[in-house]
Write a protein that holds these residues in place. Structure first.
Motif, PDB file in Angstrom:
ATOM      1  N   ASN A 962       0.516  -0.749   0.191  1.00  0.00           N
ATOM      2  CA  ASN A 962      -0.166  -0.540   0.053  1.00  0.00           C
ATOM      3  C   ASN A 962       1.209   1.360   0.483  1.00  0.00           C
ATOM      4  N   MET A 963       1.978   1.039   0.684  1.00  0.00           N
ATOM      5  CA  MET A 963       3.223   1.995   0.420  1.00  0.00           C
ATOM      6  C   MET A 963       3.863   2.222  -1.454  1.00  0.00           C
ATOM      7  N   LYS A 964       3.772   3.712  -1.768  1.00  0.00           N
ATOM      8  CA  LYS A 964       4.431   2.942  -3.404  1.00  0.00           C
ATOM      9  C   LYS A 964       4.843   5.276  -3.344  1.00  0.00           C
ATOM     10  N   GLN A 965       6.013   4.504  -3.906  1.00  0.00           N
ATOM     11  CA  GLN A 965       7.157   5.926  -4.482  1.00  0.00           C
ATOM     12  C   GLN A 965       6.700   6.471  -6.175  1.00  0.00           C
ATOM     13  N   VAL A 966       6.297   7.522  -6.170  1.00  0.00           N
ATOM     14  CA  VAL A 966       6.540   8.231  -7.833  1.00  0.00           C
ATOM     15  C   VAL A 966       8.468   8.388  -7.957  1.00  0.00           C
ATOM     16  N   PHE A 967       8.662   8.310  -8.955  1.00  0.00           N
ATOM     17  CA  PHE A 967       9.964   8.676  -9.680  1.00  0.00           C
ATOM     18  C   PHE A 967       9.693   9.162 -10.634  1.00  0.00           C
ATOM     19  N   GLN A 968      10.799  10.181 -11.040  1.00  0.00           N
ATOM     20  CA  GLN A 968      11.395  10.421 -12.239  1.00  0.00           C
ATOM     21  C   GLN A 968      13.231   9.557 -13.007  1.00  0.00           C
ATOM     22  N   LEU A 969      13.287   8.743 -13.234  1.00  0.00           N
ATOM     23  CA  LEU A 969      14.338   8.178 -14.025  1.00  0.00           C
ATOM     24  C   LEU A 969      14.625   8.975 -14.992  1.00  0.00           C
ATOM     25  N   ARG A 970      15.904   9.744 -14.764  1.00  0.00           N
ATOM     26  CA  ARG A 970      17.503   9.903 -15.811  1.00  0.00           C
ATOM     27  C   ARG A 970      18.107   9.506 -16.155  1.00  0.00           C
ATOM     28  N   ALA A 971      18.180   8.843 -17.291  1.00  0.00           N
ATOM     29  CA  ALA A 971      19.508   8.308 -17.669  1.00  0.00           C
ATOM     30  C   ALA A 971      19.673   9.469 -19.018  1.00  0.00           C
ATOM     31  N   PRO A1062      21.146   3.632 -10.574  1.00  0.00           N
ATOM     32  CA  PRO A1062      20.560   5.293  -9.872  1.00  0.00           C
ATOM     33  C   PRO A1062      21.181   5.247  -9.168  1.00  0.00           C
ATOM     34  N   THR A1063      21.630   6.946  -9.274  1.00  0.00           N
ATOM     35  CA  THR A1063      21.663   7.363  -7.837  1.00  0.00           C
ATOM     36  C   THR A1063      20.408   7.885  -7.591  1.00  0.00           C
ATOM     37  N   ILE A1064      20.392   7.940  -6.550  1.00  0.00           N
ATOM     38  CA  ILE A1064      18.386   8.268  -6.098  1.00  0.00           C
ATOM     39  C   ILE A1064      18.457   9.868  -4.979  1.00  0.00           C
ATOM     40  N   LYS A1065      17.497  10.890  -6.065  1.00  0.00           N
ATOM     41  CA  LYS A1065      17.320  11.447  -5.395  1.00  0.00           C
ATOM     42  C   LYS A1065      15.872  11.843  -4.617  1.00  0.00           C
ATOM     43  N   MET A1066      16.108  12.177  -2.901  1.00  0.00           N
ATOM     44  CA  MET A1066      14.613  11.911  -2.263  1.00  0.00           C
ATOM     45  C   MET A1066      13.940  13.588  -2.229  1.00  0.00           C
ATOM     46  N   CYS A1067      12.814  13.512  -2.150  1.00  0.00           N
ATOM     47  CA  CYS A1067      11.986  14.565  -2.100  1.00  0.00           C
ATOM     48  C   CYS A1067      13.339  15.477  -1.087  1.00  0.00           C
ATOM     49  N   ASP A1068      13.542  15.303  -0.441  1.00  0.00           N
ATOM     50  CA  ASP A1068      13.634  16.303   0.750  1.00  0.00           C
ATOM     51  C   ASP A1068      15.275  16.233   0.606  1.00  0.00           C
ATOM     52  N   PRO A1070      18.454  18.330  -0.994  1.00  0.00           N
ATOM     53  CA  PRO A1070      19.045  18.630  -2.490  1.00  0.00           C
ATOM     54  C   PRO A1070      19.884  18.137  -3.613  1.00  0.00           C
ATOM     55  N   TYR A1071      19.852  19.274  -4.898  1.00  0.00           N
ATOM     56  CA  TYR A1071      20.416  18.229  -5.338  1.00  0.00           C
ATOM     57  C   TYR A1071      21.674  19.118  -5.398  1.00  0.00           C
ATOM     58  N   GLY A1072      22.710  18.591  -5.409  1.00  0.00           N
ATOM     59  CA  GLY A1072      24.075  19.445  -5.096  1.00  0.00           C
ATOM     60  C   GLY A1072      25.612  18.458  -5.208  1.00  0.00           C
ATOM     61  N   PRO A1073      26.746  18.535  -5.181  1.00  0.00           N
ATOM     62  CA  PRO A1073      27.615  17.703  -4.872  1.00  0.00           C
ATOM     63  C   PRO A1073      27.245  17.125  -3.132  1.00  0.00           C
ATOM     64  N   PRO A1074      28.020  16.409  -2.882  1.00  0.00           N
ATOM     65  CA  PRO A1074      28.581  15.989  -4.214  1.00  0.00           C
ATOM     66  C   PRO A1074      28.243  14.791  -4.778  1.00  0.00           C
ATOM     67  N   ARG A1075      26.875  14.416  -4.583  1.00  0.00           N
ATOM     68  CA  ARG A1075      26.155  13.542  -5.242  1.00  0.00           C
ATOM     69  C   ARG A1075      25.568  13.553  -6.690  1.00  0.00           C
ATOM     70  N   PHE A1076      25.765  14.483  -6.602  1.00  0.00           N
ATOM     71  CA  PHE A1076      24.609  15.431  -8.077  1.00  0.00           C
ATOM     72  C   PHE A1076      25.516  16.402  -8.560  1.00  0.00           C
ATOM     73  N   PRO A1077      25.256  16.597  -9.656  1.00  0.00           N
ATOM     74  CA  PRO A1077      24.764  15.449 -10.178  1.00  0.00           C
ATOM     75  C   PRO A1077      25.415  14.350 -10.833  1.00  0.00           C
ATOM     76  N   ALA A1097      27.846   6.454 -19.239  1.00  0.00           N
ATOM     77  CA  ALA A1097      26.715   7.624 -18.574  1.00  0.00           C
ATOM     78  C   ALA A1097      26.475   7.262 -17.816  1.00  0.00           C
ATOM     79  N   ALA A1098      25.034   7.906 -17.496  1.00  0.00           N
ATOM     80  CA  ALA A1098      24.772   8.675 -15.694  1.00  0.00           C
ATOM     81  C   ALA A1098      23.623   8.260 -15.587  1.00  0.00           C
ATOM     82  N   PHE A1099      23.173   7.276 -14.978  1.00  0.00           N
ATOM     83  CA  PHE A1099      21.742   7.396 -13.771  1.00  0.00           C
ATOM     84  C   PHE A1099      21.175   7.877 -12.973  1.00  0.00           C
ATOM     85  N   GLU A1100      19.831   8.358 -13.367  1.00  0.00           N
ATOM     86  CA  GLU A1100      19.568   9.327 -11.677  1.00  0.00           C
ATOM     87  C   GLU A1100      18.175   9.059 -11.537  1.00  0.00           C
TER      88      GLU A1100
END
Length: 1955
Positions: A962-971, A1062-1068, A1070-1077, A1097-1100
């Motif tokens: 009953n728990m599901k998460q919605v994501f966007q995958l960028r390849a 893929p490298t995962i970013k949760m909503c909470d 920030p999108y920034g170094p060291p993990r992103f991009p 390639a890189a996947f997030e």
């Protein structure tokens, strides 16, 4: 369950302000608190730590708490430590206290800690286990009991959220027997399950990058920074909850697919064959192929030298199990099969796993299979080599094999096997089998049932056992699925056997043909151990599981191969209970059966419980996702079936094992409930009775994903399956394997890291390697503690106990070695230590493989429309649960990506590459009583849906999330490189398809490229993933990327596949170094098991919602994504684009046609690195990364080519004295090189070696048998071949001395290791070293042999006349000189589709041409040093002074010396080879000069051919086989790139000789004289010189060389010359600064011959060399004459003077006395038909014979090779004569002549004319020891002595095969040349000319029937004279007495009567 709980409340009185962290350790397992931030005086932790423990708390155990100051950047600093003995806790169960810490110096500090400790024993009370308070269970008889603990967690789901308040009392009955069997295990790893995880809330879910290292530090338990693996650091981000396991990338089954193999066997000779005067033949058998040598007449030591080749195209397993059998047969002919003398057996695998895949010149010991009490039956000397595709074999140089063989030291046995092998019995006991499949159609059965009314099992099984080429079978058990045989098959074989595997096969007996039901191989190496604490092979009694084809019966089973053990079985077939034992025989005992026939005999039954206690196991599986289902299978509903053994199988899942039949059939009749189920934990008792297994998912219609694939809609609802099964409880075996596998996996991951670091040239690979070794040693010691608790478990099989002991020993020594090596890892030793670590990995994998099975593997089948489509097989150990984390299988309770594949042969090739389906699968297997754990590993957030029945513990049929998460995958698909060529143009039109979850997207198609740069972003919107957000973040599902080639027509073609996370970013976050991009990364692309390129390639994966603007900003800030244009390459080497070279054909109207292309995937090797200043004070030059020099060759003394060392060894005497010590820099840089023309030694640069060499020379002078006269030193006698043979001798000697040096070094290293090992811990030494010592012993023996061999060789060589030498390379010249690519690189241009099968993987047929050029990447502008140089041309950049490419005409002169080991081309096993040479358009065929029936032909020819570079540069030298009819076949060919050689700076046009002479055999070949060459080199290299000075000096650059200055011409006149000086400089050109390099010397190279039909397998070798002369310069002289030497004609005259002490054979008719009619027979080996006999010396009564008889043997002899040459027709039908070369051996035999019966053979002696013992002076001194101790006695050569006379013994063998003396012969040997023989002719026998006088024989030699009176007179008079006199006297006396008696009465009467 017992546990220890520590509540850490506060730490007070801290100093300063800062972050604090605490580490609490119990039983070696540290747990960390969270970080208490910014605390001043008091740190409030308030945290609970809990250790589940499986053994009671001991009162001496310790708890340790350490408090650190935490730092993000630096390592944590220790504040203080608190230690506590847990005695009070153990007694009272609860202690609360506050106490102070102590610091490093053990002094108490103010800081104190407040804690609360609880110890919870089983029922909350604290009691002793040993008191037996709980329950008193009587010991079961066989003690098959292992203690198990129940977990605290109930079987209820996580999702339901309520924590069960179930009493622990209920589960006590499951502990059946306390006390003895308790094992002290502790739970590791998953320290808390998610329920009581109090830390979850406190720990931030986002880990910053800098935190990562700290986190990794904490994970690594505060080890040093080296120990943390890159993998573990990334693992922290991805694998915190660790619920997913890694996917296996290689898809295609490699086992079972056939490969090419070639086995070549040379039978050289046989010695010491047992038997009298035999005619031996050797039969060579491989598998079922037999070949025979020719027959040699009447000899016990035949010389064959015949070469046999066997070709096979079979899977490796089949190949390695084939037996090679050598047998010697006596007097075999067409009519009779002959009698077997002895055989030798060995399997192919043993040969293949030898170093170099071969045995060379080894002696096989023959033994008689029918009489094992007899000893050795003789020896056969042979070479055996097994070559697979791509293996190259280094054959030692085939020159004259004169080395007298030390048989005992060169036995044909692998290292470590004793020479004296004993006979042993191998018992394979077959007890019973169960679970057999139907092997017959049921139609017949139904008919039978109708008529007879009985229902029968449809299979008639028997077991066949194969070992070492013999087969044995049990009886057939008619119609039984569960046959019981109780029989044993007994093999008698030498031990240790040279065959690795026993093959056990269950077969179904059938009237038509028997078929295999299942096959199992027993690997003897895994069930025995040869160390000194080792054990003989033993196994079981244990069940082995057999796998094969699917279980439904079909008449023609397409997967029948699988049942024969080829390839991976796709279904369970049966299990068989077997045991193996070995008993060494005492062959002296009288009652032993002496034959080796296989015997079968019955044995007694074994008890049910012998194999372990039956336990109920529970298997649970949940399908979380099924995607990528191949659309070919159609859209019928699909379901998945899981089986384990026969449980869950829909066909015959009912035929359960007999032991379970008693229980119940899937729970129908509850009355029959058995104790097994009763005893499972009580609370489950009620519903367990009802639990039916659900083994397959409900069928479901597939949905379309894209053009190729379907998926099943397993979205919220995940179907589950579960199966209950009953197996003997042998989990310990699997646990043991799991522990070792886990250590091995970790090691492998670490080693891959290290390799990656080395490959990408990152910093500090040595640190990482140290870390890996540290991890390994920790793993080993951890293993020891865990395994230790198993040691005294009773009721295991012998193998279990022994194996555990040997595993523990091995792991212990491995841990110590790892620690030891770790200390030796330095920057420069990383690579060699890496190799050692890889050996560890192999050893671990070998140890981990468990030979005794327990639970069968789990199979998952995908069914569509009731058809079985594809399967996956998962080893049960991988999913087996244990309370101890290390023992748990690696995929147990984890989500695993499983790819299904096609069964059997269908999965080979293309079909095997397409994924049939990809499952995300969760599996758990464990004891039913541990069942509560089975859902723990699933991603959280689900509810269970049970089947209709109520009841708590029924497993769910479906899980609903009953728990599901919605994501966007960028390849971010940037580029791929070195892809597979899928089109006929040699290119591809690639596009990539990315799969994630149930979606897929495609990149654009880029036409005609192998290195597409898509630079494209694929966005997958609304990807729904189920489970908790945090878990997904830590453990995302994998992404599959597939690459295809777009075709205009038809379907896109598959290129390869790769996986990514893929490298995962949760909503909470920030999108920034060291993990992103994310960084671009390389992913290896696989196509089947082969690599097919790589993807950058890189996947997030971004959780929705996210801030798109923020991401855009971050991307602009980091420009790593936008790869700049080619002109400015990015610094990051990974991003360098590949370089494409294409050649196009320009046609009319501006059309271009692609001819061929080449992609250089990495430019790294062409990067120019600036000169290294430190290299030396004078040198330097540009250096490319892989050592190609562009301008010049800097630092050359450090990196001169490898052949330098071998070259200095062979430099002839009288050359040079070089002193190259670096002199103090104050002096001018002039190094003086002196040469003393008279010096006697080979002077070396290295002083110590120089002395040893002088010693050698001296030794050579002192030959064993005193000095002998010099061989003729006449210059006229020497020719090119003298030079060749002298060079080969040198080559061999160098190899020997290298070998000896290497063994020395090894010895030293071994001793060092042993010494270092010694200081580990004295008490451990007895454990360690034991195996090592054993190894030392074996090694030492063989090493000493090697050394002594080398020494002997040097002593035995007679003093040599000084012959000039050249280099003989036993490989291609190219490999010695880096392919001559010093400035020209060659790139093959490909066109056409790349081949797939392994067969065509070589791509040779796709080469359409070659692109030659030079590449160099350098930074602009160029450095000053280069631009400042004289004559610098700015347009050429780095490429100065490069030759022009105008066409240039060259005369190419090819010398072909000989070929060796050619592949036979004719039926008779021989070939008729001749040479064909092609260059461009011209071709030379030397067909009329073919060499008849020869596999080692000596050609000795030179060929001239003209060429124009660059048009014709590829020279092909082929050897063809001449055939009388039909076309000639190619045997093999070799290709040489002449252009590269021509332009190379190594000057490979014409080799430079080691000395200069203007006439004779060593004449200078090059049209340019040495001085001209030197002048030119100096000019081209801009080197100052040469300046010739007085006194024989020459100065070049700043070097001075000295040498002789005079030369003799033909007439002996001396002239002044500078040539010698110039030549010395050329020979030492590598010492010239800056431009120096090793010039190619005068040489012969050995090149392998290859045949395109058998790619990668050598077909023989050819020895040759090539000279090239530009046509625009002076013409060269005539070619050197290298035509084969003609043998020299000799005549051997043997005079037999007398014999003595010949044994007497005949008994006289009349007198019974012993006598012999002696004659002597003699011949030269190989010329039996010319044998000669003396006349007969009749009736010798004392064994003396007088002959004075002369034999004359003319023969042709090659002095250099020490062989006699014989030319004769092989048979009447032969077309022409064949030439044989055999060693010169004279055979003399003594016979007893019989008139009516065959002559009796009495004895023989064979003399090797090159080395035979001196004859004794008198008959008395002539003894048996002359033969016995041949090795020790001084020997002589008739070729040196010319004339020898003496006594030699005749020998034969008696019944016990002992040598006995059967006579002595006085003979005289006289050798004369043909010319001398003409001058002084002699007659045969006693004839004219030069007749011998008649022998003085006693008269009786005449036969009695020719002159009976004479004979009788002789007999009577000589021997019976006294007897006759005595008899006559006695007769007279008798007559007298008779007369007296006769006349007495008369006289008496007369007297009385007075008549």
């Amino acid at each position: 369950m017992m546990s220890l709980v520590v509540h850490l409340k506060t730490v007070a009185h801290l100093r300063g302000k800062g972050d604090r962290i605490a580490k609490v350790t119990f039983r070696g397992l540290p747990l960390y608190s969270r970080v208490a931030e910014n605390c001043e005086e008091v740190a409030y932790f308030n945290e609970t730590f809990r250790w589940p423990i499986a053994s009671r708390l001991d009162e001496n155990e310790m708890l340790e708490i350490q408090v650190y100051n935490y730092s993000k950047v630096f390592s944590n600093r220790l504040v203080g430590t608190f230690c506590m003995v847990l005695q009070k806790v153990a007694e009272e169960g609860h202690v609360e206290l506050t106490d102070t810490l102590i610091d490093d110096n053990n002094t108490s500090i103010k800081t104190n800690v407040t804690i609360d400790i609880r110890y919870q024993s089983m029922d909350g009370t604290v009691g002793m286990w040993s008191d037996g308070e709980y329950l008193d269970v009587p010991d079961d008889r066989d003690g098959m009991f292992a203690f198990e603990t129940d977990s605290l967690l109930s079987g209820q789901s996580h999702g339901s959220g309520t924590s069960p308040g179930r009493s622990l009392q209920g589960s006590i009955p499951t502990f059946r027997k306390a006390g003895r069997g308790v094992f002290s295990a502790m739970k590791l790893g998953k320290t808390k399950s998610s329920k009581d995880d109090h830390r979850r809330g406190d720990e931030p879910a986002i880990l910053e990058m800098e935190d990562l290292d700290k986190k990794a530090m904490r994970l690594a338990g505060m080890l040093e920074p080296d120990t943390i693996s890159l993998a573990s650091v990334t693992a922290v981000t991805t694998n915190v909850s660790n619920k997913r396991s890694k996917p296996d990338i290689k898809m295609e089954p490699s086992a079972g697919r056939p490969v090419d193999y070639q086995i070549s066997i040379t039978v050289i000779e046989a010695r010491q064959l047992i038997g009298l005067n035999m005619d031996p033949v050797v039969c060579v058998e491989v598998g079922d192929d037999k070949k025979y040598t020719s027959m040699k007449e009447s000899t016990n030591c035949p010389y064959f030298n015949e070469y046999f080749v066997f070709d096979f195209h079979v899977p490796p397993d089949v190949m390695f199990d084939k037996i090679i059998k050598l047998s010697v047969i006596h007097s075999k002919n067409l009519l009779r099969s002959g009698t077997l003398v002895g055989t030798f057996k060995m399997d192919v695998g043993t040969v293949y796993f030898q170093p170099e895949h071969q045995f060379y010149h080894k002696w096989a010991i023959l033994s008689d299979p029918d009489d094992i009490t007899a000893g050795s039956k003789g020896y056969v000397k042979c070479d055996i080599a097994v070559v697979g595709k791509g293996d190259n074999i280094k054959t030692p140089h085939k020159a004259n094999e004169t080395d007298e063989d030390d048989i005992e030291g060169n036995l044909l046995l692998p290292e470590g096997i004793p020479a004296e092998r004993q006979w042993a019995r191998f018992y394979v006991k077959i007890h019973r089998a169960e679970g057999l499949p139907k092997m017959n159609t049921s139609i017949m059965a139904n008919v039978k049932k109708a008529f007879i009314g009985e229902n029968r099992d449809l299979v008639d099984p028997y077991v066949q056992v194969q070992f070492s080429g013999q087969k044995g079978k049990t009886s057939v058990q008619k119609s039984s699925y569960e046959p019981i045989w109780n029989e044993q098959v007994i093999f008698t074989e030498l031990f240790p056997p040279l065959c690795k595997r026993i093959k056990v096969q269950i077969r179904d007996s059938d009237k038509v043909n028997d078929v295999a039901i299942g096959t199992h191989f027993i690997d003897l190496r895994k069930i025995s151990n040869d160390g000194d604490k080792g054990f003989l092979p033993t196994l079981g009694p244990a069940w082995v599981n057999m796998y094969g084809s699917t279980r439904q019966y079909t008449l023609m089973d397409e997967h029948q191969d699988l049942n024969d053990g080829l390839g991976e079985g796709v279904s369970f077939r049966a299990r068989l209970l077997i045991s193996v034992a070995v008993e060494i025989l005492d062959t002296t005992s009288p009652e032993i059966i002496s034959s080796t026939e296989v015997q079968v005999e019955p044995i007694s039954n074994i008890s049910e419980s012998a194999t372990g206690k039956m336990e109920e196991f529970f298997l649970f599986g949940s399908f979380l996702e099924a995607t990528m289902i191949d659309r070919k299978i159609g859209d019928k509903p699909i379901s998945f079936e899981i089986t384990i053994g026969n449980y869950g199988n829909q066909i015959d899942g009912v035929s359960k094992s007999s032991s379970v039949k008693k229980k119940k059939k899937e729970g129908e009749n509850g009355e029959e409930e058995n104790e097994l189920i009763q005893n499972s934990s009580e609370d489950e008792d009620d519903d367990d009775g009802e639990l039916t297994s659900v083994s397959s998912t409900p069928p479901m219609k597939p949905f379309i994903t894209d053009r190729n694939y379907f998926h099943l809609p397993y979205f919220e609802k995940k179907p589950c399956v579960y199966i209950k099964s009953w197996w003997q409880d042998q989990r310990r075996r699997l646990y043991n394997s799991n522990m070792m596998d886990k250590i091995a996996d970790k090691l492998e991951e670490g080693l891959n890291d290290v390799q990656e670091i080395i490959k990408t040239e990152k910093a500090f690979p040595e640190r990482r390697l140290r870390g890996v070794l540290e991890e390994l040693s920790i793993g080993c010691s951890r293993y020891l503690t865990l395994a230790n608790k198993d040691v005294n478990l009773s009721g295991r099989t012998k193998l279990d106990r022994e194996r555990l002991k040997s595993c523990m020993r091995e792991m212990d020594s491995m841990g110590q070695q790892a620690r030891q090596i770790r200390t030796q890892v330095k920057k420069n030793t990383v690579k060699e230590k890496l190799k050692l670590a890889q050996n560890f990995l192999q050893r671990l994998r070998f140890l981990a493989d468990e030979p005794q099975h327990s639970i069968p593997d789990v199979f998952i089948w995908m069914m569509s429309n009731h058809k079985r489509i594809a399967y996956a097989r998962i080893p049960s150990k991988d999913i087996l649960y244990s309370v101890v984390d290390e023992e748990t299988g690696k995929d147990c309770g984890k989500v695993k990506a499983v790819f299904l594949k096609l069964p059997g042969k269908k999965g080979f090739g293309h079909a095997g590459w397409t994924v049939q389906a990809k499952l995300e699968l969760y599996l758990w297997l464990g004891l039913n009583k541990n069942r509560k754990e089975f859902l723990n590993g699933l991603p959280n957030g689900f509810e269970e849906i049970k089947a209709t029945k109520t009841g708590q513990s029924v497993p769910p049929v479906t899980l609903v999330y009953n728990m599901k998460q919605v994501f966007q995958l960028r390849a971010h698909m940037y580029q791929a490189r070195s892809l597979f060529a899928a089109d006929s143009s040699g290119l591809s039109d690639p596009f990539a398809r990315v799969f994630f979850s149930a979606q897929s997207q495609v990149t654009e198609v880029l036409n005609e490229t192998l290195c597409p740069t898509w630079d494209q972003l694929l966005v997958f919107d609304d990807v729904e993933l189920f489970g908790e957000a945090t878990e997904l973040r830590d453990d995302p599902p994998i992404i599959v990327v597939e690459f295809y080639d777009q075709d205009t027509v038809g379907k896109a073609e598959f290129i390869g596949r790769t996986f990514a996370k893929p490298t995962i970013k949760m909503c909470d976050e920030p999108y920034g170094p060291p993990r992103f991009p994310p960084q671009l990364e390389y992913y290896q692309i696989y196509r089947g098991n082969n690599t097919a390129g790589e993807l950058l390639a890189a996947f997030e994966l971004l959780q929705i919602p996210f801030d798109a603007e923020e991401i855009r900003r971050a991307l602009i800030a980091v420009h790593d994504f936008a790869v700049p244009q080619i002109k400015d390459l990015p610094e990051n080497e990974l991003l360098h684009p590949p370089l494409n070279i294409r050649v196009v054909d320009c046609r009319a109207f501006g059309r271009y046609i692609l001819v061929g292309s080449h992609a250089v995937s990495t430019l790294r090797r062409f990067i120019y690195s600036p000169p290294d200043k430190s290299c030396s004070n004078w040198a330097s030059a540009a250096k490319l990364m892989n050592g190609y020099m562009v301008l010049t060759n800097g630092c050359s003394h450090a990196r001169s080519s490898p052949s330098l060392s071998s070259r200095t060894l062979s430099r002839p005497a009288g050359d040079i004295a070089l002193n190259l010590e670096a002199e103090p820099p104050i002096r001018k840089m002039d190094t003086v090189v002196k040469l003393d023309a008279m010096s006697d030694a080979v002077v070396k640069v290295d002083m110590s070696e120089e002395e040893s060499d002088k010693e050698k020379r001296k030794k050579k002078k002192k030959k064993k048998g005193g000095l002998e006269e010099e061989e003729e030193t006449d210059e006229r006698v020497l020719d090119w071949w003298s030079k060749y043979f002298a060079s080969i001798e040198t080559l061999k000697e160098n190899l020997r001395s290298q070998e000896a040096a290497q063994t020395d070094a090894e010895d030293r290293e071994d001793l060092e290791i042993a010494a270092e090992g010694a200081d580990i811990r004295p008490d451990e030494l007895h454990l360690k070293g034991s195996r090592m010592k054993e190894r030392f012993k074996d090694k030492k023996i063989s090493k000493d042999k090697k050394k002594s061999h080398a020494a002997d060789a040097s002593e035995k060589r007679p003093p040599k006349t000084r012959v000039e030498e050249m280099m003989v390379y036993n490989k291609e010249l190219e490999s010695e000189y880096a392919n001559f690519e010093d400035w020209l690189h060659t790139f093959n241009l490909y066109r056409g589709k790349a081949g797939d099968d392994d067969e065509h993987a070589l791509d040779d047929d796709r080469i359409v041409g070659r692109f030659k050029g030079s590449l160099c990447m350098y930074k602009v502008p160029l450095s000053q040093e280069i631009t400042r140089e004289a004559g610098y041309d700015p347009n050429m950049g780095m490429f100065q002074s490069i030759p022009h490419n105008d066409p240039i005409r060259v005369l190419v002169r090819i010398y072909v010396v000989r070929a060796t080991d050619l592949h036979p081309a004719d039926i008779n096993g021989k070939a008729d080879p001749y040479i064909v040479i092609k260059l461009g358009k011209s071709e030379i065929k030397d067909k009329e000069n073919y060499i008849s029936k020869q596999l080692n032909p000596v050609f000795g020819k030179s060929f001239d051919i003209e060429a124009t570079f660059p048009m014709e540069s590829m020279l092909t030298v082929s050897v063809y086989d001449w055939d009388l009819v039909g076309t000639d076949d190619l045997i093999g060919e070799t290709k040489i790139d002449l252009e590269n050689r021509f332009y190379s700076k190594y000057r490979a046009t014409c080799g430079i000789a080691s000395s200069y002479s203007v006439h004779g055999y060593n004449i200078w070949r090059d049209p340019m004289k040495p001085s001209q060459i030197l002048a030119r080199l100096c000019k081209e290299g801009k080197v100052d010189g040469p300046h010739y000075g007085p006194g024989g000096k020459v100065k070049v650059a700043n070097r001075i060389f000295t040498g002789p200055t005079e030369i003799e011409d033909e007439n002996g006149l001396k002239k002044q010359t500078e040539e010698h000086l110039a030549l010395i400089v050329l020979n030492h050109w590598e010492e010239i600064p800056r431009v120096g390099c090793k010039l190619v010397p005068e040489h012969v190279e050995t090149r392998p011959l290859l045949n395109p039909d058998k790619p990668g397998i050598e077909q023989g070798r050819i020895e040759m060399w090539v000279d090239m002369f530009p046509m625009d310069k002076a013409a060269p002289g005539p070619a050197i004459d290298i035509s084969p030497r003609k043998p020299k004609r000799y005549e051997l005259r043997v005079i037999i003077w007398n014999t003595d002490e010949v044994i007497l054979e005949d008994d006289d008719y009349f007198t019974g006395e012993k006598s012999s009619d002696i004659f002597v027979r003699g011949w030269l080996k190989g010329q039996q038909e010319d044998k000669q006999d003396t006349d007969v010396h009749y009736h010798s009564l004392t064994g003396e014979g007088n002959f004075n008889w002369r034999f004359v043997f003319p023969f042709d002899y090659l002095v250099a090779e020490e062989k006699i040459v014989i030319s004769k027709k092989e048979s009447m039908f032969s077309w022409d004569e064949t030439e044989y070369k055999i060693p010169p051996r004279l055979t003399l035999q003594v016979w007893d002549a019989d008139h009516f019966s065959a002559d009796d053979f009495l004895g023989a002696i064979e003399l090797d004319l090159n080395r035979f013992p001196r004859g004794a002076k008198t008959a008395k001194q002539c003894t048996l020891s002359m033969i016995r101790n041949e090795q020790e006695l001084p020997t002589i050569s008739i070729f040196k002595q010319k004339r020898v006379k003496g006594w030699w013994p005749f020998v034969a063998r008696d019944e016990n095969d002992e040598m006995e003396l059967t006579g002595k012969v006085e003979a005289e040997l006289h050798l004369v040349t043909a010319e001398e023989a003409e001058k002084t002719p002699v007659g045969l026998g006693r004839n004219e000319p030069d007749p011998l006088e008649k022998p003085n024989r006693p008269d009786t030699t005449f036969l009695w029937f020719l002159s009976p009176l004479k004979a009788i007179r002789y007999l009577v008079c000589n021997r019976y004279k006294w007897l006759i006199i005595k008899v006559v006297l006695a007769l007279l006396l008798l007559v007298l007495i008779g007369l007296f008696l006769y006349s007495m009465p008369g006289y008496l009467v007369k007297k009385l009567l007075g008549a």
